[in-house]
Design an enzyme around this catalytic site. Structure first.
Site, PDB file in Angstrom:
ATOM      1  N   ARG A  37       0.818  -1.212   0.000  1.00  0.00           N
ATOM      2  CA  ARG A  37       0.000   0.000   0.000  1.00  0.00           C
ATOM      3  C   ARG A  37       0.851   1.260   0.000  1.00  0.00           C
ATOM      4  NH1 ARG A  37      -4.378  -2.003  -2.147  1.00  0.00           N
ATOM      5  NH2 ARG A  37      -5.061  -3.892  -1.046  1.00  0.00           N
ATOM      6  N   HIS A  67       7.155  -8.104  -6.941  1.00  0.00           N
ATOM      7  CA  HIS A  67       5.898  -7.449  -7.304  1.00  0.00           C
ATOM      8  C   HIS A  67       5.915  -6.006  -6.804  1.00  0.00           C
ATOM      9  CE1 HIS A  67       1.699  -6.716  -8.020  1.00  0.00           C
ATOM     10  NE2 HIS A  67       1.419  -7.980  -8.298  1.00  0.00           N
ATOM     11  N   TYR A  70       0.839  -1.865  -4.921  1.00  0.00           N
ATOM     12  CA  TYR A  70      -0.426  -1.557  -5.587  1.00  0.00           C
ATOM     13  C   TYR A  70      -0.620  -0.070  -5.823  1.00  0.00           C
ATOM     14  CZ  TYR A  70      -1.813  -6.382  -4.487  1.00  0.00           C
ATOM     15  OH  TYR A  70      -1.882  -7.741  -4.390  1.00  0.00           O
ATOM     16  N   HIS A 107       1.145  -3.875 -12.015  1.00  0.00           N
ATOM     17  CA  HIS A 107      -0.158  -3.647 -12.637  1.00  0.00           C
ATOM     18  C   HIS A 107      -0.029  -2.419 -13.528  1.00  0.00           C
ATOM     19  CE1 HIS A 107      -2.507  -5.779  -9.143  1.00  0.00           C
ATOM     20  NE2 HIS A 107      -1.594  -6.548  -9.706  1.00  0.00           N
ATOM     21  N   GLU A 142       1.252  -7.109 -15.955  1.00  0.00           N
ATOM     22  CA  GLU A 142       0.298  -8.125 -15.525  1.00  0.00           C
ATOM     23  C   GLU A 142      -1.030  -7.966 -16.263  1.00  0.00           C
ATOM     24  OE1 GLU A 142      -1.888  -9.735 -11.444  1.00  0.00           O
ATOM     25  OE2 GLU A 142       0.037  -8.689 -11.323  1.00  0.00           O
ATOM     26  N   ASP A 176      -2.405 -13.604 -15.200  1.00  0.00           N
ATOM     27  CA  ASP A 176      -3.150 -13.950 -13.992  1.00  0.00           C
ATOM     28  C   ASP A 176      -4.425 -14.664 -14.408  1.00  0.00           C
ATOM     29  OD1 ASP A 176      -5.215 -13.564 -11.839  1.00  0.00           O
ATOM     30  OD2 ASP A 176      -3.539 -12.594 -10.822  1.00  0.00           O
ATOM     31  N   HIS A 179      -7.684 -12.955 -13.329  1.00  0.00           N
ATOM     32  CA  HIS A 179      -7.879 -11.706 -14.057  1.00  0.00           C
ATOM     33  C   HIS A 179      -8.377 -11.937 -15.483  1.00  0.00           C
ATOM     34  CE1 HIS A 179      -4.849  -9.336 -11.330  1.00  0.00           C
ATOM     35  NE2 HIS A 179      -5.910  -9.776 -10.675  1.00  0.00           N
ATOM     36  N   HIS A 211       0.299 -16.140 -12.543  1.00  0.00           N
ATOM     37  CA  HIS A 211      -0.359 -16.097 -11.245  1.00  0.00           C
ATOM     38  C   HIS A 211      -1.511 -17.098 -11.287  1.00  0.00           C
ATOM     39  CE1 HIS A 211       0.983 -11.714 -10.159  1.00  0.00           C
ATOM     40  NE2 HIS A 211       1.875 -12.618  -9.798  1.00  0.00           N
ATOM     41  N   ASP A 224     -12.343  -9.295 -10.327  1.00  0.00           N
ATOM     42  CA  ASP A 224     -11.036  -9.539  -9.694  1.00  0.00           C
ATOM     43  C   ASP A 224     -11.167  -9.922  -8.221  1.00  0.00           C
ATOM     44  OD1 ASP A 224      -8.384  -9.720  -9.051  1.00  0.00           O
ATOM     45  OD2 ASP A 224      -7.970  -7.578  -9.144  1.00  0.00           O
ATOM     46  N   HIS A 226     -10.122 -13.143  -6.054  1.00  0.00           N
ATOM     47  CA  HIS A 226      -9.414 -14.419  -6.090  1.00  0.00           C
ATOM     48  C   HIS A 226     -10.059 -15.443  -5.162  1.00  0.00           C
ATOM     49  CE1 HIS A 226      -5.381 -12.386  -7.434  1.00  0.00           C
ATOM     50  NE2 HIS A 226      -6.423 -11.978  -8.127  1.00  0.00           N
ATOM     51  N   GLU A 256      -1.635 -16.577  -5.537  1.00  0.00           N
ATOM     52  CA  GLU A 256      -2.035 -15.357  -4.841  1.00  0.00           C
ATOM     53  C   GLU A 256      -3.439 -15.544  -4.249  1.00  0.00           C
ATOM     54  OE1 GLU A 256      -0.042 -11.598  -7.114  1.00  0.00           O
ATOM     55  OE2 GLU A 256      -1.846 -12.455  -8.005  1.00  0.00           O
TER      56      GLU A 256
END
Length: 277
Positions: A37, A67, A70, A107, A142, A176, A179, A211, A224, A226, A256
């Site tokens: 974050r 990664h 976000y 992303h 991604e 992904d 996704h 992913h 989205d 998961h 994930e």
């Protein structure tokens, strides 16, 4: 050999992540380069990085996947947010040079009302400032679900970004499963057709990691959300086909799913049981 792992916490250090992976029978893993974050990144201890390298070599690890956080958004309508994203990515890539990790996933971003074409233009402009000739890390775009103002929900959007980057030999893709399924690609009933489409538009040679995530929502929902492997709308049979597919089985697969390390261990055990070699 099936190259499978999951997302692990960096809190204990890099070698600790490698040891945590071994505990759950994983031979790769993914980690955030910093707090997902946002926030400053932890300093890398050279001894810790070297210990991870030795552990990976000793245990035949597959490539690791770093990664981005976000909060990184290269196509926000806010110029300060775009600049922050660009500077953060530059810092991440410089720091990764100290680690045995050559794959960096992010992303593409959300255009926040500017429109897809403007978003793509801003992403490519940023990447052209970030990527240099001496970069020895592959930056992965991604695939996204297309929710809200996300860029990257269609293979064509990923392709357009790649085409706009001058040094695009430094770019790859992380696919992904949740996704693309939520984005409308029917990997359940037509996996070969989706892969053919991916190859035609992007090129399977660009695909560097996957992913593995089931989906709480139906195909084309653009949500989205998961789910654990075999507990969503994609289903266990499809994951068996994915990890055994001749065009995919050599890749690193990263979980994930909404899980803790023990649960990831169970999923890895399940996937290894499905793998035919």
């Amino acid at each position: 050999m099936l190259n499978v792992g999951c997302h692990l916490s960096l809190s204990g250090g890099y070698e600790a992540m490698g040891k945590d992976a071994l505990k759950i029978n994983a031979n790769t893993f993914q980690f955030f380069t910093r707090n997902p974050r946002g926030g400053a990144a932890k300093e890398i201890d050279p001894a810790d990085a070297e210990a991870l390298k030795v552990l990976m070599e000793k245990n035949n690890f597959a490539p690791l996947l770093a990664h981005a956080s976000y909060t990184l958004n290269l196509c926000s309508s806010n110029p300060q947010t775009r600049n922050f994203g660009r500077e953060t990515m530059i810092d991440d890539l410089n720091r990764l040079k100290q680690l045995p990790c050559k794959l960096y996933n992010f992303h593409p971003g959300s255009h926040t009302g500017q429109g897809i074409e403007t978003g793509i233009k801003q992403i490519t402009e940023a990447l052209n400032k970030i990527i240099t000739e001496d970069l020895d890390i592959c930056i992965l775009l991604e695939t996204m679900s297309g929710k809200g103002s996300e860029v990257g929900g269609k293979f064509e959007e990923i392709r357009e970004i790649i085409d706009g980057v001058e040094l695009n030999d430094k770019l790859g893709v992380c696919l992904d499963t949740c996704h693309i399924y939520d984005g409308g690609y029917d990997i359940v009933n037509d996996l070969d057709g989706v892969l053919t489409q991916f190859d035609k538009i992007i090129g399977l040679d660009r695909l560097k990691a996957i992913h593995l995530n089931d989906s709480m929502n139906p195909m084309g929902s653009h949500k989205d959300r998961h789910a654990k492997i075999g507990e969503g709308n994609i289903g266990l049979d499809t994951f068996g086909r994915i990890i055994n597919h001749p065009k995919l089985k050599h890749l690193p697969f990263l979980l994930e799913t909404p899980n803790e390390p023990e649960g990831y261990g169970e999923e890895i055990k399940l996937l290894r049981g499905l793998y035919k070699g």
